[in-house]
Design a protein around this motif. Structure first.
Motif, PDB file in Angstrom:
ATOM      1  N   LEU A  62      -4.479  72.850  63.573  1.00 18.30           N
ATOM      2  CA  LEU A  62      -3.206  73.323  63.022  1.00 18.30           C
ATOM      3  C   LEU A  62      -2.554  72.252  62.144  1.00 18.30           C
ATOM      4  O   LEU A  62      -1.871  72.571  61.172  1.00 18.30           O
ATOM      5  N   ASP A  63      -2.778  70.981  62.491  1.00 19.69           N
ATOM      6  CA  ASP A  63      -2.216  69.887  61.694  1.00 19.69           C
ATOM      7  C   ASP A  63      -2.731  69.902  60.262  1.00 19.69           C
ATOM      8  O   ASP A  63      -2.044  69.448  59.347  1.00 19.69           O
ATOM      9  N   PHE A  64      -3.925  70.426  60.050  1.00 21.82           N
ATOM     10  CA  PHE A  64      -4.509  70.431  58.702  1.00 21.82           C
ATOM     11  C   PHE A  64      -3.625  71.140  57.685  1.00 21.82           C
ATOM     12  O   PHE A  64      -3.638  70.813  56.508  1.00 21.82           O
ATOM     13  N   ARG A  65      -2.847  72.095  58.123  1.00 20.68           N
ATOM     14  CA  ARG A  65      -2.014  72.831  57.154  1.00 20.68           C
ATOM     15  C   ARG A  65      -0.951  71.938  56.525  1.00 20.68           C
ATOM     16  O   ARG A  65      -0.380  72.273  55.503  1.00 20.68           O
ATOM     17  N   TRP A  66      -0.679  70.781  57.149  1.00 25.10           N
ATOM     18  CA  TRP A  66       0.323  69.862  56.609  1.00 25.10           C
ATOM     19  C   TRP A  66      -0.292  68.707  55.842  1.00 25.10           C
ATOM     20  O   TRP A  66       0.422  67.853  55.319  1.00 25.10           O
ATOM     21  N   LEU A  67      -1.608  68.654  55.769  1.00 26.77           N
ATOM     22  CA  LEU A  67      -2.287  67.554  55.077  1.00 26.77           C
ATOM     23  C   LEU A  67      -2.935  68.056  53.798  1.00 26.77           C
ATOM     24  O   LEU A  67      -3.554  69.118  53.771  1.00 26.77           O
ATOM     25  N   TYR A  68      -2.800  67.312  52.723  1.00 30.07           N
ATOM     26  CA  TYR A  68      -3.551  67.547  51.492  1.00 30.07           C
ATOM     27  C   TYR A  68      -3.882  66.166  50.944  1.00 30.07           C
ATOM     28  O   TYR A  68      -2.973  65.397  50.616  1.00 30.07           O
ATOM     29  N   ASN A  69      -5.164  65.843  50.880  1.00 29.42           N
ATOM     30  CA  ASN A  69      -5.600  64.484  50.549  1.00 29.42           C
ATOM     31  C   ASN A  69      -4.975  63.475  51.501  1.00 29.42           C
ATOM     32  O   ASN A  69      -4.640  62.367  51.126  1.00 29.42           O
ATOM     33  N   GLY A  70      -4.793  63.894  52.740  1.00 31.63           N
ATOM     34  CA  GLY A  70      -4.219  63.033  53.765  1.00 31.63           C
ATOM     35  C   GLY A  70      -5.255  62.690  54.814  1.00 31.63           C
ATOM     36  O   GLY A  70      -6.439  62.953  54.659  1.00 31.63           O
ATOM     37  N   ARG A  71      -4.804  62.129  55.889  1.00 32.36           N
ATOM     38  CA  ARG A  71      -5.710  61.660  56.942  1.00 32.36           C
ATOM     39  C   ARG A  71      -5.192  62.099  58.301  1.00 32.36           C
ATOM     40  O   ARG A  71      -4.009  61.984  58.591  1.00 32.36           O
ATOM     41  N   LEU A  72      -6.125  62.604  59.114  1.00 35.74           N
ATOM     42  CA  LEU A  72      -5.839  62.972  60.485  1.00 35.74           C
ATOM     43  C   LEU A  72      -6.569  61.995  61.396  1.00 35.74           C
ATOM     44  O   LEU A  72      -7.762  61.757  61.221  1.00 35.74           O
ATOM     45  N   VAL A  73      -5.840  61.405  62.331  1.00 30.58           N
ATOM     46  CA  VAL A  73      -6.445  60.558  63.356  1.00 30.58           C
ATOM     47  C   VAL A  73      -6.290  61.311  64.668  1.00 30.58           C
ATOM     48  O   VAL A  73      -5.191  61.704  65.031  1.00 30.58           O
ATOM     49  N   THR A  74      -7.412  61.535  65.345  1.00 29.11           N
ATOM     50  CA  THR A  74      -7.368  62.260  66.611  1.00 29.11           C
ATOM     51  C   THR A  74      -8.056  61.447  67.697  1.00 29.11           C
ATOM     52  O   THR A  74      -9.067  60.804  67.436  1.00 29.11           O
ATOM     53  N   ILE A  75      -7.465  61.464  68.879  1.00 27.82           N
ATOM     54  CA  ILE A  75      -8.081  60.737  69.993  1.00 27.82           C
ATOM     55  C   ILE A  75      -8.561  61.690  71.079  1.00 27.82           C
ATOM     56  O   ILE A  75      -9.024  61.251  72.118  1.00 27.82           O
ATOM     57  N   VAL A  76      -8.470  62.996  70.833  1.00 29.24           N
ATOM     58  CA  VAL A  76      -8.790  63.942  71.890  1.00 29.24           C
ATOM     59  C   VAL A  76     -10.080  64.704  71.616  1.00 29.24           C
ATOM     60  O   VAL A  76     -11.001  64.683  72.402  1.00 29.24           O
ATOM     61  N   ASP A  77     -10.177  65.384  70.489  1.00 28.93           N
ATOM     62  CA  ASP A  77     -11.344  66.204  70.192  1.00 28.93           C
ATOM     63  C   ASP A  77     -11.495  66.335  68.691  1.00 28.93           C
ATOM     64  O   ASP A  77     -10.532  66.186  67.936  1.00 28.93           O
ATOM     65  N   ASP A 128       6.904  72.439  62.919  1.00 28.62           N
ATOM     66  CA  ASP A 128       6.839  73.063  61.598  1.00 28.62           C
ATOM     67  C   ASP A 128       8.149  72.959  60.836  1.00 28.62           C
ATOM     68  O   ASP A 128       8.165  72.634  59.651  1.00 28.62           O
ATOM     69  N   ASN A 129       9.255  73.228  61.504  1.00 26.34           N
ATOM     70  CA  ASN A 129      10.552  73.132  60.828  1.00 26.34           C
ATOM     71  C   ASN A 129      10.849  71.697  60.398  1.00 26.34           C
ATOM     72  O   ASN A 129      11.341  71.461  59.294  1.00 26.34           O
ATOM     73  N   LYS A 130      10.545  70.743  61.270  1.00 22.26           N
ATOM     74  CA  LYS A 130      10.815  69.335  60.954  1.00 22.26           C
ATOM     75  C   LYS A 130       9.958  68.868  59.776  1.00 22.26           C
ATOM     76  O   LYS A 130      10.456  68.225  58.849  1.00 22.26           O
ATOM     77  N   LEU A 131       8.665  69.206  59.793  1.00 23.82           N
ATOM     78  CA  LEU A 131       7.794  68.814  58.684  1.00 23.82           C
ATOM     79  C   LEU A 131       8.211  69.489  57.382  1.00 23.82           C
ATOM     80  O   LEU A 131       8.174  68.877  56.318  1.00 23.82           O
ATOM     81  N   SER A 132       8.589  70.725  57.470  1.00 24.40           N
ATOM     82  CA  SER A 132       9.051  71.442  56.285  1.00 24.40           C
ATOM     83  C   SER A 132      10.275  70.763  55.675  1.00 24.40           C
ATOM     84  O   SER A 132      10.353  70.548  54.462  1.00 24.40           O
ATOM     85  N   ASP A 133      11.207  70.376  56.521  1.00 31.88           N
ATOM     86  CA  ASP A 133      12.413  69.683  56.048  1.00 31.88           C
ATOM     87  C   ASP A 133      12.085  68.311  55.459  1.00 31.88           C
ATOM     88  O   ASP A 133      12.603  67.931  54.405  1.00 31.88           O
ATOM     89  N   LEU A 134      11.228  67.570  56.147  1.00 30.69           N
ATOM     90  CA  LEU A 134      10.905  66.209  55.707  1.00 30.69           C
ATOM     91  C   LEU A 134      10.101  66.156  54.409  1.00 30.69           C
ATOM     92  O   LEU A 134      10.193  65.190  53.663  1.00 30.69           O
ATOM     93  N   THR A 135       9.310  67.182  54.161  1.00 30.63           N
ATOM     94  CA  THR A 135       8.377  67.136  53.025  1.00 30.63           C
ATOM     95  C   THR A 135       8.736  68.088  51.898  1.00 30.63           C
ATOM     96  O   THR A 135       7.972  68.222  50.951  1.00 30.63           O
ATOM     97  N   ASP A 136       9.862  68.754  51.996  1.00 27.15           N
ATOM     98  CA  ASP A 136      10.194  69.812  51.030  1.00 27.15           C
ATOM     99  C   ASP A 136       9.057  70.819  50.931  1.00 27.15           C
ATOM    100  O   ASP A 136       8.671  71.265  49.855  1.00 27.15           O
ATOM    101  N   GLU A 137       8.455  71.121  52.091  1.00 28.56           N
ATOM    102  CA  GLU A 137       7.356  72.073  52.245  1.00 28.56           C
ATOM    103  C   GLU A 137       6.085  71.633  51.538  1.00 28.56           C
ATOM    104  O   GLU A 137       5.255  72.448  51.159  1.00 28.56           O
ATOM    105  N   LEU A 138       5.924  70.316  51.335  1.00 32.83           N
ATOM    106  CA  LEU A 138       4.691  69.801  50.739  1.00 32.83           C
ATOM    107  C   LEU A 138       3.803  69.251  51.845  1.00 32.83           C
ATOM    108  O   LEU A 138       3.741  69.815  52.918  1.00 32.83           O
ATOM    109  N   SER A 139       3.117  68.163  51.615  1.00 34.16           N
ATOM    110  CA  SER A 139       2.172  67.657  52.603  1.00 34.16           C
ATOM    111  C   SER A 139       2.578  66.273  53.103  1.00 34.16           C
ATOM    112  O   SER A 139       3.482  65.648  52.572  1.00 34.16           O
TER     113      SER A 139
END
Length: 95
Positions: A51-66, A25-36
């Protein structure tokens, strides 16, 4: 695990985060200026993918587990790709 991280670095992403020794969370916040972010590749599990969804807006999630809950996706304009590696292994055929 370091080998995978080194491989990802060779792909030259804008950023990569090793969740095992960095605060996601801290790393993503720093990298994105708290955006997506545009893309998250989740190899951990359903709970983490949701939980990853909170960092995506009009983005894409690729999952290999569930597969995460589809209800979470609809309010954020998301796309989800699921790669079912288990199905390939359980089929009993190399094809």
């Amino acid at each position: 695990m370091q080998g995978i991280y080194d491989y990802v670095k060779q792909l030259a992403p804008d950023a990569s985060i090793n969740y095992q020794n960095e605060d996601l969370d801290n790393k993503l916040s720093d990298l994105t200026d708290e955006l997506s972010v545009d893309l998250i590749i989740d190899t951990v599990g359903k709970k983490e993918a949701e939980l990853d969804f909170r960092w995506l807006y009009n983005g894409r999630l690729v999952t290999i587990v569930d597969v995460p809950s589809p209800l979470i996706m609809f309010d954020r304009g998301l796309g989800v790709d699921v790669v079912d590696l288990g199905g390939a292994h359980l089929s009993g055929t190399p094809y």
